[in-house]
Motif scaffolding. Structure first.
Motif, short mmCIF file in Angstrom:
data_model
loop_
_atom_site.label_atom_id
_atom_site.label_comp_id
_atom_site.label_asym_id
_atom_site.label_seq_id
_atom_site.Cartn_x
_atom_site.Cartn_y
_atom_site.Cartn_z
N ALA A 1 29.51 8.31 4.25
CA ALA A 1 29.82 7.04 3.61
C ALA A 1 29.23 6.92 2.22
O ALA A 1 29.66 6.06 1.43
CB ALA A 1 29.32 5.88 4.48
N THR B 1 34.34 7.07 -2.94
CA THR B 1 35.42 6.54 -2.09
C THR B 1 36.68 7.37 -2.25
O THR B 1 36.88 8.08 -3.24
CB THR B 1 35.72 5.08 -2.44
OG1 THR B 1 36.13 5.00 -3.81
CG2 THR B 1 34.51 4.21 -2.22
N THR C 1 38.53 3.44 0.70
CA THR C 1 37.66 3.43 1.87
C THR C 1 36.46 2.50 1.69
O THR C 1 35.52 2.54 2.49
CB THR C 1 37.16 4.86 2.17
OG1 THR C 1 36.60 5.42 0.97
CG2 THR C 1 38.30 5.73 2.67
N GLU C 2 36.48 1.69 0.65
CA GLU C 2 35.44 0.66 0.47
C GLU C 2 36.14 -0.70 0.48
O GLU C 2 36.50 -1.23 -0.58
CB GLU C 2 34.66 0.87 -0.82
CG GLU C 2 33.50 -0.10 -0.99
CD GLU C 2 32.63 0.23 -2.19
OE1 GLU C 2 31.58 0.89 -1.98
OE2 GLU C 2 33.00 -0.14 -3.32
N GLN D 1 23.26 3.62 8.31
CA GLN D 1 23.14 3.15 6.94
C GLN D 1 22.25 4.10 6.14
O GLN D 1 21.37 4.76 6.70
CB GLN D 1 22.52 1.74 6.89
CG GLN D 1 23.39 0.64 7.49
CD GLN D 1 22.72 -0.71 7.46
OE1 GLN D 1 21.54 -0.85 7.12
NE2 GLN D 1 23.47 -1.75 7.83
N PHE E 1 24.55 2.01 1.80
CA PHE E 1 25.88 2.39 2.26
C PHE E 1 25.94 2.18 3.76
O PHE E 1 25.15 2.74 4.51
CB PHE E 1 26.16 3.85 1.89
CG PHE E 1 26.11 4.10 0.42
CD1 PHE E 1 27.25 3.96 -0.36
CD2 PHE E 1 24.92 4.47 -0.20
CE1 PHE E 1 27.20 4.18 -1.73
CE2 PHE E 1 24.87 4.68 -1.57
CZ PHE E 1 26.01 4.54 -2.33
N ASP F 1 28.02 2.69 7.06
CA ASP F 1 29.09 3.51 7.63
C ASP F 1 29.77 2.73 8.76
O ASP F 1 29.27 2.65 9.87
CB ASP F 1 28.51 4.82 8.16
CG ASP F 1 29.59 5.82 8.56
OD1 ASP F 1 30.69 5.38 8.96
OD2 ASP F 1 29.34 7.04 8.47
N GLN F 2 30.93 2.18 8.45
CA GLN F 2 31.65 1.32 9.38
C GLN F 2 32.52 2.10 10.35
O GLN F 2 32.91 1.57 11.38
CB GLN F 2 32.51 0.32 8.59
CG GLN F 2 33.47 -0.52 9.41
CD GLN F 2 32.77 -1.35 10.48
OE1 GLN F 2 31.61 -1.71 10.35
NE2 GLN F 2 33.49 -1.64 11.55
N ARG G 1 31.66 0.85 3.82
CA ARG G 1 32.53 2.03 3.70
C ARG G 1 33.17 2.42 5.04
O ARG G 1 32.56 2.29 6.10
CB ARG G 1 31.72 3.22 3.18
CG ARG G 1 31.15 3.02 1.76
CD ARG G 1 32.19 3.26 0.71
NE ARG G 1 31.70 3.09 -0.64
CZ ARG G 1 31.06 4.03 -1.34
NH1 ARG G 1 30.81 5.21 -0.81
NH2 ARG G 1 30.67 3.80 -2.59
N THR H 1 34.82 5.51 7.31
CA THR H 1 34.80 6.96 7.50
C THR H 1 35.67 7.29 8.72
O THR H 1 36.14 6.39 9.41
CB THR H 1 33.37 7.48 7.75
OG1 THR H 1 32.84 6.82 8.91
CG2 THR H 1 32.47 7.20 6.56
#
Length: 769
Positions: free
Chosen positions: A142, A146, A155-156, A289, A311, A313-314, A349, A351
């Motif tokens: 992440a 992007t 991707t953001e 994160q 960042f 990471d979703q 972000r 992924t």
């Protein structure tokens, strides 16, 4: 002689929930079944990212016992899964479809659904479905630049920002600037019971039922109604027993939608149970994160400003929680310390990993690790003790309530009460910190790798704004409390019964608490954000007080006495001086029946609704201390001593509070030393069984000393209570990192969790070389 009232609040009474569980009478999702039900199995993507060109279901459909096979074309009228708090136009394009359409974005994404008369037939049929997927390069990190998500989208999806003051000038003029790069590994809750959902459509009543609901049944009913274009009166959710919640259970997943739609269209109940591998690759992940944080500090070690870019990471999609974890992390990061200037920017972000959402103490477990590592680094670089740095920065009691221009969970951050330094001093004495420092020094001189760690933190609880409850006394004297709360093993029924019992003057064992059923009460908040006790208990108090007043008013007429001179003890109303006749609550309920001639103009029934509303959350707080030892041969960490000091304002049931704190610690220990969902360069998950995803066992669990304090009752609710459900886990990563770093020489070497034996061994080997 007048009987003395019994106190139930503040007493460690036995749990009401345990009897059915201990006698094998519990009903979990796996225990629920209906005649003629079908079983669902999901076909999942084997690739992290790729173009989905076709799905061949012909062989699966031929299998005897298969009733239907669905792909996205069969449910193309369904919208993507919406957010819990309602539509969000900016984030809407990033929602997850119920079944993949044209592209797959993570290993485990639902691509097709099998419905069969037998679960094993459904599983066999799923193996016969052939997928035509052109694999493409996945996004795994992440923090990298992007890339494209869809046409015109990156991707953001968003950047979450908060702050106040002038950070730029503050850092320019600061006496010291301390910087760190810190990471939290991807892990999540792994409940004993995996997810399960049973959909049933009652055509005679035109009611759609979802059994196996957990955590937030009322909120989920609202979301399901929007998605399925039905009124909430036509959907009911039923909560059974739940083998653990922790954030991961109770969200709306694709499988929940599929069993409901199938139940309506196929006109048969549909049951789905998740296996453990599915849970590891498809249920919500959390935590991951990376923070690039810096602190501006004056010459005396006092914080002047913090600037943090991180960042988040979703994973592949934005699920029902939206950006809640990242937002909360931004709002709660400063913790219990004064901070004149602050800026935080969270790069949210996407992924090609399993989508993420909340896990017990979301956003706080992460930021407590980050902030407390920073505080240790400040102490090291300025040559101060870790205790003194914290002491100089703590918010004082006379500053309460302490407002910050920040927001957490949509609520302005206002610390309601707290005696932070007092708790620190009490905990230091309880832990015997000074004596241990001397002992640790001697052990190090003898060649041992031992270290002390500490972490201070503020939790949040009691998210409002409103909750309701209904208290009803039946003619047999039994008290029923109907709530929109939910139980996931935390002792919810017991606590609510204690509040109702003390208010009404009855035995708590004579109180039946109804929860998790949307057909019994129209509104509810469920169990999340450590809010159930604060909100539902206070709503129960309001309702019970109204019922008590109604009972005394009716009794005053029947006993020919002034209501002010009456009391209720053991369910019996009598004069406070013990003289004269008495009457029990069941008899009073009989006199208040609609047809009772003695009722007069009073509202029928000995019952009342109660509502509790609050402007802000409550903020419990704590400190954690650890003594650890490192095995230099293996890099393994042993926790020799552990203390959790936590102020809950007021404890309804101290035993349950201690249980919550110790249980939370066990989960936090996993995230600190063991648990991590790892992926290879193709986005393939490497932690898909409990052999790969390591969890702490009883062997790794130390004896945890719990110091429960009630020094700062909340000013925001009549009971003065604060939540305890997430206080045990919130700072475990921080305190263990502090202790391990101390054992390695207090050099700021521990910058990520989990702290694996391999990482520690590499540090020791490098030092030896």
């Amino acid at each position: 002689m007048t009987a003395k009232p019994t106190n139930w609040i503040g007493v460690s009474v036995e749990r009401l929930e345990d009897r059915p569980l201990l006698t094998g009478q519990g009903r979990f999702a796996g225990d629920i079944g209906f005649p003629h039900q079908l079983h669902m199995r999901i076909v999942r993507s084997p690739y992290a990212h790729g173009k989905l060109s076709g799905i061949d279901t012909s062989e699966a459909r031929k299998l005897r016992g298969v009733v239907a096979v669905w792909t996205v074309e069969d449910i193309d009228d369904l919208p993507p899964i919406d957010f819990r708090e309602g539509p969000n136009e900016k984030l809407a394009p990033f929602r997850q479809p119920v079944l993949a359409k044209g592209v797959v974005r993570y290993v485990g994404e639902p691509v097709a659904a099998i419905f069969a008369t037998d679960p094993y037939v459904a599983e066999d049929a799923a193996d016969l479905v052939e997928l035509d997927i052109e694999e493409t390069d996945p996004v795994i990190d992440a923090a990298l630049p992007t890339s494209g998500f869809a046409q015109g989208l990156t991707t953001e999806p968003t950047i979450c920002t908060q702050g106040y003051g002038d950070v730029a000038i503050t850092f320019k003029d600061a006496a010291h600037v301390i910087e760190m790069d810190l990471s939290i590994g991807r892990h999540s809750g792994v409940p004993l019971e995996t997810r399960g959902a049973i959909g049933r459509y009652d055509a005679a009543r035109d009611v759609l039922e979802l059994h196996g609901a957990a955590k937030v049944p009322h909120k989920n009913r609202e979301s399901l109604a929007r998605m399925l274009s039905r009124g909430t009166a036509g959907i009911h959710l039923y909560e059974g027993h739940t083998g653990g919640g922790f954030g991961i259970r109770g969200e709306i997943y694709p499988e929940d939608i599929l069993v409901l739609v199938a139940a309506m269209r196929l006109r048969r109940p549909v049951k789905w149970l998740e296996d453990r591998r599915e849970h590891m690759i498809a249920a919500n992940h959390s935590r991951q994160q990376r923070h690039r944080i810096r602190a501006a500090v004056d010459k005396d070690g006092r914080l002047v400003g913090i600037d943090d870019d991180f960042f988040h990471d979703q994973g592949a999609y934005i699920r029902t929680h939206g950006t809640r974890v990242a937002d909360t992390a931004c709002g709660i990061l400063p913790g219990p310390y004064r901070l004149p200037h602050f800026r935080v920017s969270a790069h949210f972000r996407l992924t090609n990993k399993t989508p993420a959402a909340t896990y017990r103490s979301p956003g706080r477990y992460e930021t407590n690790f980050v902030r407390e590592r920073l505080m240790d680094q400040i102490a090291r670089q300025l040559g101060l003790s870790r205790i003194e740095v914290r002491r100089r920065n703590l918010i004082a009691p006379e500053e309460m309530p302490y407002a910050r221009p920040l927001v957490a969970l949509g609520d302005e951050v206002v610390f309601d009460s707290g005696r932070y330094e007092e708790l620190l001093d009490k905990a230091l004495a309880r832990f015997e910190w000074d004596e241990l420092e001397v002992a640790v020094k001697k052990r190090r001189a003898a060649g041992e790798f031992v270290g002390l760690g500490l972490a201070m933190y503020v939790e949040k609880s009691g998210l409002g704004p409103t909750d309701g409850a209904r208290v009803n006394v039946h003619t047999n004297g039994e008290v029923e409390v109907i709530t929109g709360g939910a139980s996931m093993g935390q002792g919810f029924e017991t606590v609510i019964a204690q509040v109702a019992a003390q208010t009404l003057g009855v035995d708590y064992r004579n109180v039946r608490v109804i929860h998790g059923r949307t057909d019994r009460i129209e509104y509810g908040i469920g169990a999340h954000a450590t809010r159930a006790t604060v909100m539902t208990a206070n709503a129960t108090l309001v309702a019970a007080e109204k019922v008590r007043a109604k009972a005394l008013d009716m009794a005053a007429q029947l006993l020919q006495a002034d209501a002010a001179n009456l009391t209720i003890v053991d369910g019996v109303v009598s004069r406070t001086d013990g003289s004269g006749a008495s009457i029990d609550l069941g008899q009073l309920a009989h006199h208040l029946r609609p047809v009772s001639p003695t009722r007069g103009e009073r509202e029928p029934s000995l019952a009342s609704d109660g509502w509790f509303t609050t402007d802000h959350m409550t903020y419990p707080y704590g400190a954690q201390f650890a003594l650890v030892k490192i095995d230099p041969g293996t890099g393994g960490v042993t926790i020799e001593k552990m203390l959790i000091a936590f102020d809950v304002g007021r404890a309804i049931n101290p035993m349950l509070v201690r249980g919550q704190l110790v249980g939370g610690f066990a989960q936090g220990l996993g995230g600190a030393l063991f648990e991590e969902f790892q992926y290879d360069e193709r986005g393939q998950p490497l932690s898909v069984t409990l052999a790969d995803y390591l969890m702490p066992t009883a062997h790794e669990m130390p004896v945890v000393d719990v110091m429960m304090l009630e020094d700062a009752p909340s000013e925001t609710n009549p009971l003065g209570i604060k939540g305890a459900g997430e206080g045990g886990i919130a700072a475990v990563g921080a305190v263990i990192a502090s202790a391990v770093d101390d054992a390695l020489g207090n050099q700021g070497l521990i910058t990520q969790i989990p702290i694996t034996p391999q990482a520690i061994k590499a540090i020791l080997d490098k030092r030896k070389a």
